[in-house]
Scaffold this motif. Structure first.
Motif, PDB file in Angstrom:
ATOM      1  N   GLY A 179       0.661  -1.264   0.041  1.00 38.45           N
ATOM      2  CA  GLY A 179      -0.012  -0.002   0.107  1.00 38.45           C
ATOM      3  C   GLY A 179       0.842   1.137  -0.049  1.00 38.45           C
TER       4      GLY A 179
ATOM      5  N   PHE B 122       3.719   4.576  -4.066  1.00 34.94           N
ATOM      6  CA  PHE B 122       2.624   4.023  -4.952  1.00 34.94           C
ATOM      7  C   PHE B 122       1.750   5.275  -4.908  1.00 34.94           C
TER       8      PHE B 122
ATOM      9  N   ASP C 124      -3.211   8.619  -7.391  1.00 36.41           N
ATOM     10  CA  ASP C 124      -3.861   9.969  -8.088  1.00 36.41           C
ATOM     11  C   ASP C 124      -2.852  10.608  -9.097  1.00 36.41           C
TER      12      ASP C 124
ATOM     13  N   ALA D 175      -2.043  14.014  -8.079  1.00 40.28           N
ATOM     14  CA  ALA D 175      -1.086  14.028  -6.753  1.00 40.28           C
ATOM     15  C   ALA D 175       0.436  13.556  -7.219  1.00 40.28           C
TER      16      ALA D 175
ATOM     17  N   GLU E 227       9.012  15.303  -3.864  1.00 39.26           N
ATOM     18  CA  GLU E 227       8.882  14.037  -3.034  1.00 39.26           C
ATOM     19  C   GLU E 227       9.198  12.905  -3.723  1.00 39.26           C
TER      20      GLU E 227
ATOM     21  N   LEU F 222      -6.081  18.775  -3.610  1.00 37.26           N
ATOM     22  CA  LEU F 222      -5.105  19.107  -4.387  1.00 37.26           C
ATOM     23  C   LEU F 222      -4.804  20.351  -4.345  1.00 37.26           C
TER      24      LEU F 222
ATOM     25  N   ILE G 269      -2.457  20.948  -1.532  1.00 40.02           N
ATOM     26  CA  ILE G 269      -1.005  20.630  -1.980  1.00 40.02           C
ATOM     27  C   ILE G 269      -0.350  21.523  -2.710  1.00 40.02           C
TER      28      ILE G 269
ATOM     29  N   PHE H 153       3.239  15.008   1.123  1.00 40.53           N
ATOM     30  CA  PHE H 153       1.431  14.588   0.990  1.00 40.53           C
ATOM     31  C   PHE H 153       1.628  13.232   0.347  1.00 40.53           C
ATOM     32  N   VAL H 154       2.839  12.436   0.447  1.00 41.50           N
ATOM     33  CA  VAL H 154       2.597  11.041  -0.043  1.00 41.50           C
ATOM     34  C   VAL H 154       2.842   9.968   0.831  1.00 41.50           C
ATOM     35  N   GLY H 155       1.862   9.495   1.474  1.00 35.98           N
ATOM     36  CA  GLY H 155       1.839   8.585   2.572  1.00 35.98           C
ATOM     37  C   GLY H 155       2.084   9.308   3.772  1.00 35.98           C
TER      38      GLY H 155
ATOM     39  N   GLN I 213      -6.912   8.392  -0.951  1.00 35.35           N
ATOM     40  CA  GLN I 213      -6.522   8.229  -2.634  1.00 35.35           C
ATOM     41  C   GLN I 213      -5.421   9.423  -2.725  1.00 35.35           C
ATOM     42  N   ILE I 214      -5.803  10.649  -2.416  1.00 37.57           N
ATOM     43  CA  ILE I 214      -5.070  11.827  -2.960  1.00 37.57           C
ATOM     44  C   ILE I 214      -3.741  11.835  -2.086  1.00 37.57           C
TER      45      ILE I 214
ATOM     46  N   SER J 265      -2.150   9.192  -1.019  1.00 35.62           N
ATOM     47  CA  SER J 265      -1.530   7.960  -0.889  1.00 35.62           C
ATOM     48  C   SER J 265      -1.495   7.097   0.285  1.00 35.62           C
TER      49      SER J 265
ATOM     50  N   PRO K  85      -2.564   3.903   2.711  1.00 39.96           N
ATOM     51  CA  PRO K  85      -3.423   2.735   2.491  1.00 39.96           C
ATOM     52  C   PRO K  85      -4.320   2.351   3.450  1.00 39.96           C
TER      53      PRO K  85
ATOM     54  N   LYS L 181      -9.253   3.095   0.597  1.00 38.77           N
ATOM     55  CA  LYS L 181      -8.364   2.667  -0.323  1.00 38.77           C
ATOM     56  C   LYS L 181      -8.562   1.180  -0.671  1.00 38.77           C
TER      57      LYS L 181
END
Lengths: 563, 321
Positions: A226, A251, A254, A257, A266, B147, B150, B170-172, B266-267, B269, B271, B275
């Motif tokens: 995930g 992963f 979107d 994003a 990033e 968005l 971000i 903003f990723v994970g 989703q935006i 990421s 999990p 999702k």
């Protein structure tokens, strides 16, 4: 081999082990990165973080849970040894032996097809054990005797794998298999039999695997489901060892994003699908980045007519649509900013151009007089409202595609407008990917559909989708000739020869001849090649580029991160 | 109280059974988990997988098989990934809980504060501004707001001020290489902000309305007449009573959030449960979806129950029977 493109390109990955072997093979030319040479001028160390649109469902590459092209590109091509890679040869693409082999395999064509591979004596697994003929036998056994196998094609043609000489497996076929170079590689790759034999392969790989026969390997716990998948260099790789300390695939499903993550730094590399958002972002420009996009892909998006269902069971109606639609305008609108403006005029993806007649569909350009002539001769008349009608019934058609794909929505709208103006009212229906490909198309419950076919090995394999023997029938609806193309006289013999002949020139010739035959009745209307798009930060050094079959990471052992 | 809780839990069992069966049947009827194998050249791939997954059996038998195993603690295997469902749910739940925990905490503080302030300063400029902001917040689609957040709070500042990293990630929920003690909070700010913007807007309106009811009630007038300070009147008398309707809404919302963070996850990421639901739904993974439903429904039931119990704590006049 052909796949249907669902929400993403479903390409096969053929392992990147050719990186060194390619020094005596193909590569070079055009914009595609070469995997030749050393990476001595590339900085050492550092972590590359790549934004990855899809996560593999599993990494048991032969299992029924596999099939994610992003999974193959990320982890399969980088960790699994295989016999042949797909590499650039001049302006074309083709198979070349990987560094797993000492050179081309020996092929004997009679009385049976027999292939003898010669394993590179340096080839070994990450634990230091040699890669042997028994690994070949293990893979074949797992595929033909396994219970949850994604695709047994080709392997079921094999009669035996002789592993008596560990350095030279001998594969004997029951029936000829033309695409034999995709075996013991292709979308699978070899497994280490000394680690897996007698165990449940699927369970052993459930959370990833720490063995490798490629330049990279997964460390323990490297797959955080995930979130991310991590690769580190394989210390026992016998080819050029990676310079980077680590590759991490994050992963990010979107697309918006994903682009923002790239802009913010990033992630330093993305390989997005060619959606309108992505094209717009690239057109607007992204500071501090390099980009690569190419129509040289294994993809082909087309309008697929149901040749067995009205109104498209009449070839004149199909041809009329060919003369209505301005395919060049559609492609330009979709991918013009990427420099892709010309429509496809063959039913074969661009990378198998040696097997294609590139002008087979070129006569299909907007021509209202041709439309009138074809429709009138088929018994249709244009009413006062400008809509074609026959026997008191106005023309109607429904175009089906997958839901949630902005590019396809845009394509549908353009097609609808062009057809409406020519007197062909058309409705649009979007279905879930699983419904469309799992039920609607196999059962023939459609008139015309928009989707992409994607090569999963370097072989056109059009018989899958056009031979009459592959028309799905009740109750199982097996077979991929969803368009119900039924021409046993002209089409079947040509395409069968492509799949069975062991003479490459015969295969090319037969496939080229099939192109105009299929075009003459416009069984499907090719649109675009779905260009591949790759973006990476300027700090990333080395021959970064795209391989249309093996994906962008195929030569990542040659990359480095600048300061 | 214990018998009330036990009874409520007992009532929920048939609800869970019916819901899980309906979902199981719905997913089986509308999604084909073998669909992706249609792309395989192997004409027998689909049939093999149907037998392996038990899809050749009647739906009731499939459900019964699943239920028996579920009752024995075996939550089954994902038809999509071949993973065990229990750890999949556990992992997704933990990620979602992190978002919910911080989201609820932030939302509650801001919503209650805004609600009280707006009620006490009814029809003031601040009340109008906060009311307008609430309506804007309510109308803000999370996917759009996420968005925009971000772009303006992460990517924008990084480029404007030529920073090496964006101020907010903003990723994970974690960076590949930790950027220090603030790494986790820097990942949390944007998803929590996206999650809370509608919740704060909604809850603050509830709090304002119930505070106004309380402020205008006789017992508050009596408290004022007795000469209590405004602070005592508001926080000791009005606020506690005004919390009861809000607690109901909060409990319902929190229960639903366990399955409803699809867009935010989703935006950014993450999990989480949302999702997991989407991924499973798209590929007809009934085994995961049914357990997901049971777990989500269980949270809804538990939080409803907690709301009822909380009534008693907030208002001694309420007794559960």
């Amino acid at each position: 081999m052909r796949h249907v493109r669902h929400s993403s390109p479903l390409l096969v990955a053929l392992l990147a082990l050719a990186l060194i072997a390619a020094a005596c093979g193909g590569g070079g030319g055009s914009k595609a990165a070469s995997n030749q040479g050393s990476n001595s001028n590339v900085p050492t160390g550092g972590t590359l973080v790549a934004g990855w649109e899809q996560e593999p469902d599993c990494v048991d590459w032969i299992g029924s849970c596999s099939g994610s092209s992003y999974g193959y590109w990320a982890a399969n091509v980088t960790t699994m040894p295989r016999t042949y890679n797909v590499v650039k040869k001049g302006t074309s693409w083709g198979y070349a032996p990987s560094n797993l082999l000492t050179g081309e395999a020996d092929l004997k064509t009679s009385p049976n097809q027999v292939v003898t591979y010669h394993i590179n004596p340096q080839a070994k697994w990450s634990d230091g054990q040699p890669i042997t003929a028994h690994d070949f036998k293990y893979l074949w056994d797992q595929i033909v005797n396994g219970s949850d196998i994604y695709d047994t094609t080709g392997y079921v043609n094999i009669q035996s794998v002789d592993d008596s000489n560990p350095a030279a497996p001998v594969v004997t076929f029951k029936t000829p298999y033309a695409d034999w170079k995709s075996l013991f590689g292709g979308q699978y790759g070899l497994y280490p039999s000394h680690l897996l034999e007698g165990k449940d392969r699927d369970k052993e790989t459930a959370n990833g695997y720490t063995w490798s026969g490629g330049p990279w390997m997964m460390p323990p716990g490297g797959w955080q489901k995930g979130s991310q998948l991590t690769l580190v260099p394989n210390p026992n790789y016998w080819g050029t060892k990676p310079k980077l300390d680590k590759i991490v695939y994050k992963f990010i499903t979107d697309t918006s994003a994903e682009f923002q993550a790239f802009k913010s730094g990033e992630v330093q590399l993305i390989y997005p699908q060619p959606q309108p958002d992505a094209v717009d972002q690239i057109k607007a420009g992204i500071a501090g980045s390099n980009s690569f996009y190419t129509p040289d892909t294994g993809n082909l998006e087309a309008l697929w007519f149901n040749n067995g269902k009205a109104p498209f069971n009449d070839p004149k109606v199909r041809e009329a649509w060919g003369y209505v639609l301005d395919r060049a305008a559609i492609v330009d609108r979709l991918f013009g900013p990427l420099g892709v403006k010309a429509p496809m005029n063959t039913i074969n993806p661009t990378i198998v151009r040696d097997y294609a007649d590139p002008n087979a569909w070129s006569q299909y350009k907007p021509d209202s007089s041709k439309v009138n002539q074809l429709m009138t001769s088929a018994g249709w008349t244009k009413g006062s409202d400008g809509v074609w009608a026959k026997g008191g019934q106005k023309f109607t058609a429904e175009l089906q595609s997958t839901t949630g794909n902005k590019r396809r929505e845009l394509t549908e709208q353009i097609i609808q407008q062009q057809l409406q103006a020519a007197g062909f009212p058309m409705t649009i229906k979007e279905d879930k990917s699983g419904d469309l490909f799992g039920s609607i198309l196999p059962k023939g419950d459609f008139q015309v559909a928009l989707y992409a076919q994607v090569l999963t090995s370097f072989s056109p394999s059009n018989c899958n989708i056009f031979c009459s023997a592959n028309i799905p029938v009740a109750p199982k609806f097996s077979g991929q000739n969803w368009q119900r193309v039924n021409d046993p006289t002209n089409v079947d013999p040509l395409l069968t020869k492509v799949d069975s002949s062991l003479d490459e020139s015969v295969r090319m010739d037969s496939n080229k001849k099939a192109d105009p035959v299929l075009a003459s009745t416009d069984v499907a209307l090719p649109l675009d090649p779905l260009p591949d798009v790759l973006l990476w930060g300027k700090k990333l050094a080395g021959p970064v580029g795209d391989n249309p079959v093996m994906g962008p990471m195929w030569n990542s052992n040659l990359w480095g991160i600048g300061k | 109280m214990p018998s009330y809780v036990a009874r409520r839990l007992a009532y929920s069992i048939p609800v869970l059974l019916i819901a899980s069966f309906l979902l199981f049947a719905f997913v089986r009827a509308t999604f084909d988990p073998t669909a992706r194998l249609r792309a395989s050249r192997d004409p027998h791939a689909v049939e093999r997988e149907r037998v392996r997954l038990g899809l050749d059996k009647p739906i009731v038998v499939q459900y019964k098989d699943w239920l028996v195993k579920f009752g024995q603690g075996d939550w089954g295997e994902s038809s999509r990934t071949h993973d065990r469902v229990a750890p999949m749910i556990r992992s997704a739940l933990w990620n979602t809980i992190q978002l919910i925990l911080w989201g609820i905490l932030v939302s509650a503080v801001f919503a209650i504060g805004i609600g009280i302030y707006s009620a006490v300063r009814q029809y003031s400029l601040a009340d109008y501004v906060l009311t307008s902001a609430s309506f804007i917040g309510l109308a803000m689609p999370p996917f759009w707001f996420g968005l925009i957040a971000i772009a303006f709070l992460a990517v924008g500042p990084k480029n404007w001020f030529h920073l090496s990293n964006p101020p907010l990630f903003f990723v994970g929920l974690h960076s590949v290489q930790s950027t220090g003690i603030l790494d986790y909070p820097r990942h949390l700010v944007l998803p929590v902000l996206t999650l809370t913007v509608q919740i704060v807007a909604s809850w603050s309106r509830y709090e304002r309305a119930s505070m106004l009811d309380a402020i205008n009630a006789d017992y508050v007038r009596a408290a004022k007449a007795k000469g209590l300070s405004p602070r005592q009147v508001i926080f000791k008398h009005a606020f506690r009573n005004a919390l009861i309707p809000l607690v109901t809404v909060m409990a319902l919302d929190v229960g639903l959030l366990f399955g409803g963070l699809v867009v935010t996850e989703q935006i950014f990421s993450v999990p989480g449960m949302g999702k997991l639901f989407i991924d499973s739904l798209v590929q007809g993974d009934a085994n995961v979806l049914v357990v997901w439903t049971v777990v989500t429904a269980a949270f809804v039931i538990i939080f409803n129950l907690l709301a009822d119990v909380a009534y008693g704590a907030l208002d001694p006049r309420i007794r559960l029977a």
